[in-house]
Motif scaffolding. Sequence first.
Motif, PDB file in Angstrom:
ATOM      1  N   VAL A  66      88.097  65.600  79.001  1.00  0.00           N
ATOM      2  CA  VAL A  66      89.204  66.562  78.925  1.00  0.00           C
ATOM      3  C   VAL A  66      89.739  66.881  80.319  1.00  0.00           C
ATOM      4  O   VAL A  66      90.955  66.841  80.559  1.00  0.00           O
ATOM      5  CB  VAL A  66      88.739  67.856  78.225  1.00  0.00           C
ATOM      6  CG1 VAL A  66      89.828  68.920  78.301  1.00  0.00           C
ATOM      7  CG2 VAL A  66      88.381  67.576  76.774  1.00  0.00           C
ATOM      8  N   LEU A  67      88.840  67.186  81.244  1.00  0.00           N
ATOM      9  CA  LEU A  67      89.276  67.597  82.577  1.00  0.00           C
ATOM     10  C   LEU A  67      89.962  66.461  83.329  1.00  0.00           C
ATOM     11  O   LEU A  67      90.953  66.679  84.032  1.00  0.00           O
ATOM     12  CB  LEU A  67      88.078  68.115  83.373  1.00  0.00           C
ATOM     13  CG  LEU A  67      87.478  69.431  82.870  1.00  0.00           C
ATOM     14  CD1 LEU A  67      86.184  69.745  83.608  1.00  0.00           C
ATOM     15  CD2 LEU A  67      88.467  70.576  83.024  1.00  0.00           C
ATOM     16  N   SER A  68      89.458  65.252  83.188  1.00  0.00           N
ATOM     17  CA  SER A  68      90.097  64.120  83.873  1.00  0.00           C
ATOM     18  C   SER A  68      91.490  63.872  83.309  1.00  0.00           C
ATOM     19  O   SER A  68      92.408  63.482  84.041  1.00  0.00           O
ATOM     20  CB  SER A  68      89.229  62.867  83.757  1.00  0.00           C
ATOM     21  OG  SER A  68      89.090  62.448  82.413  1.00  0.00           O
ATOM     22  N   HIS A  69      91.664  64.106  82.008  1.00  0.00           N
ATOM     23  CA  HIS A  69      92.989  63.970  81.391  1.00  0.00           C
ATOM     24  C   HIS A  69      93.958  64.973  82.004  1.00  0.00           C
ATOM     25  O   HIS A  69      95.093  64.628  82.354  1.00  0.00           O
ATOM     26  CB  HIS A  69      92.866  64.188  79.883  1.00  0.00           C
ATOM     27  CG  HIS A  69      94.175  64.189  79.157  1.00  0.00           C
ATOM     28  ND1 HIS A  69      94.749  63.038  78.651  1.00  0.00           N
ATOM     29  CD2 HIS A  69      95.025  65.196  78.847  1.00  0.00           C
ATOM     30  CE1 HIS A  69      95.898  63.341  78.071  1.00  0.00           C
ATOM     31  NE2 HIS A  69      96.087  64.651  78.167  1.00  0.00           N
ATOM     32  N   GLU A  70      93.525  66.232  82.164  1.00  0.00           N
ATOM     33  CA  GLU A  70      94.404  67.254  82.735  1.00  0.00           C
ATOM     34  C   GLU A  70      94.665  66.978  84.215  1.00  0.00           C
ATOM     35  O   GLU A  70      95.788  67.163  84.695  1.00  0.00           O
ATOM     36  CB  GLU A  70      93.783  68.641  82.548  1.00  0.00           C
ATOM     37  CG  GLU A  70      93.569  69.048  81.104  1.00  0.00           C
ATOM     38  CD  GLU A  70      94.838  68.954  80.266  1.00  0.00           C
ATOM     39  OE1 GLU A  70      95.946  69.145  80.815  1.00  0.00           O
ATOM     40  OE2 GLU A  70      94.743  68.674  79.055  1.00  0.00           O
ATOM     41  N   ILE A  71      93.646  66.547  84.943  1.00  0.00           N
ATOM     42  CA  ILE A  71      93.832  66.198  86.351  1.00  0.00           C
ATOM     43  C   ILE A  71      94.810  65.032  86.481  1.00  0.00           C
ATOM     44  O   ILE A  71      95.648  64.995  87.392  1.00  0.00           O
ATOM     45  CB  ILE A  71      92.476  65.858  86.998  1.00  0.00           C
ATOM     46  CG1 ILE A  71      91.621  67.123  87.097  1.00  0.00           C
ATOM     47  CG2 ILE A  71      92.660  65.231  88.379  1.00  0.00           C
ATOM     48  CD1 ILE A  71      90.172  66.864  87.484  1.00  0.00           C
ATOM     49  N   ALA A  72      94.726  64.082  85.555  1.00  0.00           N
ATOM     50  CA  ALA A  72      95.638  62.928  85.577  1.00  0.00           C
ATOM     51  C   ALA A  72      97.091  63.369  85.392  1.00  0.00           C
ATOM     52  O   ALA A  72      98.002  62.784  85.984  1.00  0.00           O
ATOM     53  CB  ALA A  72      95.246  61.928  84.492  1.00  0.00           C
ATOM     54  N   HIS A  73      97.326  64.376  84.550  1.00  0.00           N
ATOM     55  CA  HIS A  73      98.694  64.907  84.401  1.00  0.00           C
ATOM     56  C   HIS A  73      99.234  65.366  85.759  1.00  0.00           C
ATOM     57  O   HIS A  73     100.395  65.119  86.089  1.00  0.00           O
ATOM     58  CB  HIS A  73      98.696  66.093  83.431  1.00  0.00           C
ATOM     59  CG  HIS A  73      98.821  65.711  81.989  1.00  0.00           C
ATOM     60  ND1 HIS A  73      99.822  64.886  81.512  1.00  0.00           N
ATOM     61  CD2 HIS A  73      98.080  66.067  80.908  1.00  0.00           C
ATOM     62  CE1 HIS A  73      99.691  64.742  80.207  1.00  0.00           C
ATOM     63  NE2 HIS A  73      98.638  65.438  79.813  1.00  0.00           N
ATOM     64  N   GLN A  74      98.386  66.045  86.529  1.00  0.00           N
ATOM     65  CA  GLN A  74      98.825  66.512  87.844  1.00  0.00           C
ATOM     66  C   GLN A  74      99.032  65.348  88.799  1.00  0.00           C
ATOM     67  O   GLN A  74     100.000  65.311  89.557  1.00  0.00           O
ATOM     68  CB  GLN A  74      97.789  67.486  88.417  1.00  0.00           C
ATOM     69  CG  GLN A  74      98.053  67.932  89.854  1.00  0.00           C
ATOM     70  CD  GLN A  74      99.344  68.712  90.002  1.00  0.00           C
ATOM     71  OE1 GLN A  74      99.836  69.307  89.044  1.00  0.00           O
ATOM     72  NE2 GLN A  74      99.905  68.711  91.200  1.00  0.00           N
ATOM     73  N   ASP A 129      95.837  59.691  79.484  1.00  0.00           N
ATOM     74  CA  ASP A 129      94.606  59.156  78.897  1.00  0.00           C
ATOM     75  C   ASP A 129      94.068  58.003  79.741  1.00  0.00           C
ATOM     76  O   ASP A 129      92.862  57.926  80.023  1.00  0.00           O
ATOM     77  CB  ASP A 129      94.864  58.660  77.469  1.00  0.00           C
ATOM     78  CG  ASP A 129      94.899  59.793  76.450  1.00  0.00           C
ATOM     79  OD1 ASP A 129      94.428  60.901  76.767  1.00  0.00           O
ATOM     80  OD2 ASP A 129      95.401  59.550  75.335  1.00  0.00           O
ATOM     81  N   GLN A 130      94.952  57.096  80.138  1.00  0.00           N
ATOM     82  CA  GLN A 130      94.524  55.927  80.911  1.00  0.00           C
ATOM     83  C   GLN A 130      94.052  56.336  82.306  1.00  0.00           C
ATOM     84  O   GLN A 130      92.951  55.953  82.735  1.00  0.00           O
ATOM     85  CB  GLN A 130      95.668  54.924  81.025  1.00  0.00           C
ATOM     86  CG  GLN A 130      95.290  53.678  81.841  1.00  0.00           C
ATOM     87  CD  GLN A 130      96.381  52.619  81.824  1.00  0.00           C
ATOM     88  OE1 GLN A 130      97.322  52.693  81.043  1.00  0.00           O
ATOM     89  NE2 GLN A 130      96.261  51.629  82.687  1.00  0.00           N
ATOM     90  N   LEU A 131      94.873  57.118  83.018  1.00  0.00           N
ATOM     91  CA  LEU A 131      94.496  57.551  84.362  1.00  0.00           C
ATOM     92  C   LEU A 131      93.212  58.381  84.321  1.00  0.00           C
ATOM     93  O   LEU A 131      92.338  58.251  85.180  1.00  0.00           O
ATOM     94  CB  LEU A 131      95.630  58.370  84.990  1.00  0.00           C
ATOM     95  CG  LEU A 131      96.893  57.611  85.389  1.00  0.00           C
ATOM     96  CD1 LEU A 131      97.961  58.591  85.871  1.00  0.00           C
ATOM     97  CD2 LEU A 131      96.596  56.592  86.480  1.00  0.00           C
ATOM     98  N   GLY A 132      93.122  59.245  83.301  1.00  0.00           N
ATOM     99  CA  GLY A 132      91.938  60.090  83.174  1.00  0.00           C
ATOM    100  C   GLY A 132      90.683  59.286  82.908  1.00  0.00           C
ATOM    101  O   GLY A 132      89.608  59.586  83.448  1.00  0.00           O
ATOM    102  N   LEU A 133      90.790  58.259  82.071  1.00  0.00           N
ATOM    103  CA  LEU A 133      89.640  57.412  81.768  1.00  0.00           C
ATOM    104  C   LEU A 133      89.145  56.708  83.027  1.00  0.00           C
ATOM    105  O   LEU A 133      87.938  56.636  83.289  1.00  0.00           O
ATOM    106  CB  LEU A 133      90.018  56.383  80.698  1.00  0.00           C
ATOM    107  CG  LEU A 133      88.853  55.585  80.102  1.00  0.00           C
ATOM    108  CD1 LEU A 133      87.985  56.488  79.233  1.00  0.00           C
ATOM    109  CD2 LEU A 133      89.375  54.417  79.277  1.00  0.00           C
ATOM    110  N   TYR A 134      90.080  56.192  83.824  1.00  0.00           N
ATOM    111  CA  TYR A 134      89.701  55.529  85.067  1.00  0.00           C
ATOM    112  C   TYR A 134      89.101  56.533  86.049  1.00  0.00           C
ATOM    113  O   TYR A 134      88.164  56.213  86.781  1.00  0.00           O
ATOM    114  CB  TYR A 134      90.910  54.842  85.699  1.00  0.00           C
ATOM    115  CG  TYR A 134      91.461  53.677  84.896  1.00  0.00           C
ATOM    116  CD1 TYR A 134      90.720  53.098  83.871  1.00  0.00           C
ATOM    117  CD2 TYR A 134      92.722  53.149  85.161  1.00  0.00           C
ATOM    118  CE1 TYR A 134      91.213  52.027  83.142  1.00  0.00           C
ATOM    119  CE2 TYR A 134      93.224  52.076  84.428  1.00  0.00           C
ATOM    120  CZ  TYR A 134      92.472  51.522  83.419  1.00  0.00           C
ATOM    121  OH  TYR A 134      92.974  50.466  82.691  1.00  0.00           O
ATOM    122  N   LEU A 135      89.632  57.741  86.061  1.00  0.00           N
ATOM    123  CA  LEU A 135      89.133  58.761  86.971  1.00  0.00           C
ATOM    124  C   LEU A 135      87.696  59.152  86.624  1.00  0.00           C
ATOM    125  O   LEU A 135      86.833  59.225  87.508  1.00  0.00           O
ATOM    126  CB  LEU A 135      90.037  60.001  86.907  1.00  0.00           C
ATOM    127  CG  LEU A 135      89.595  61.206  87.741  1.00  0.00           C
ATOM    128  CD1 LEU A 135      89.568  60.850  89.222  1.00  0.00           C
ATOM    129  CD2 LEU A 135      90.536  62.387  87.495  1.00  0.00           C
TER     130      LEU A 135
END
Length: 213
Positions: A66-74, A129-135
């Motif tokens: 969840v957190l990586s998804h939100e960080i990816a938005h930023q 979702d993609q950026l967050g998964l990689y993060l």
Amino acid sequence: MDRDVRRVASRLISVATGSMDEKTDWEVHVIYAPTEKNAFVLPGGKIFVFSGLLDVTKDDAGLATVLSHEIAHQMARHSAEKLSQANLLGVLYLVASLFVDPSYLQFGRAMSSLLLELPNSRQCEQEADQLGLYLMAKACYDPAQAVALWQRMKAAEMASPPQFLNTHPSTDSRIENIRALVPQANMKREAANCPNQDLTRSFFDSFSPNTVY
């Protein structure tokens, strides 16, 4: 509760910071709302997590999803893009109201939402979702656990509108997209020289209270 969220967020932010061109003043806020299973990010890196979501995330890997998804938005500046788009559409509607019958304008607003705003929001969600998964993979969390999180989310959610009327992809669609990205995410995890999970688990299991010496 707050400490767990901030601990996982700190690990992800330390990885994200090295991938961003500009400085972000990250803040993580946990809001006590037991029935609310949600999280969001505001421009500037202000992340808000509702406590009800923790019943679904269950563990660090779920939280990291969840957190990586939100960080990816930023990282992708999605919030700023949405604000810019909203401002532009507002100006266009204001100008159009001077020349067009209000009933037609209402129809135009509905159509622009359906044809422009909603698909763009879904596209932003898929990118996050993609950026967050990689993060989360680079931060040494198991990316396969993102699939498990969204399966739990599906079990917890009530009836949702059809995907074409929703700002988010359907959960089934999201799960399939993430599952397809897991092999690439695993490669990024390996490149980050993360400790071997099986070896780490075996080491700590050797100190189990049930172990007989």
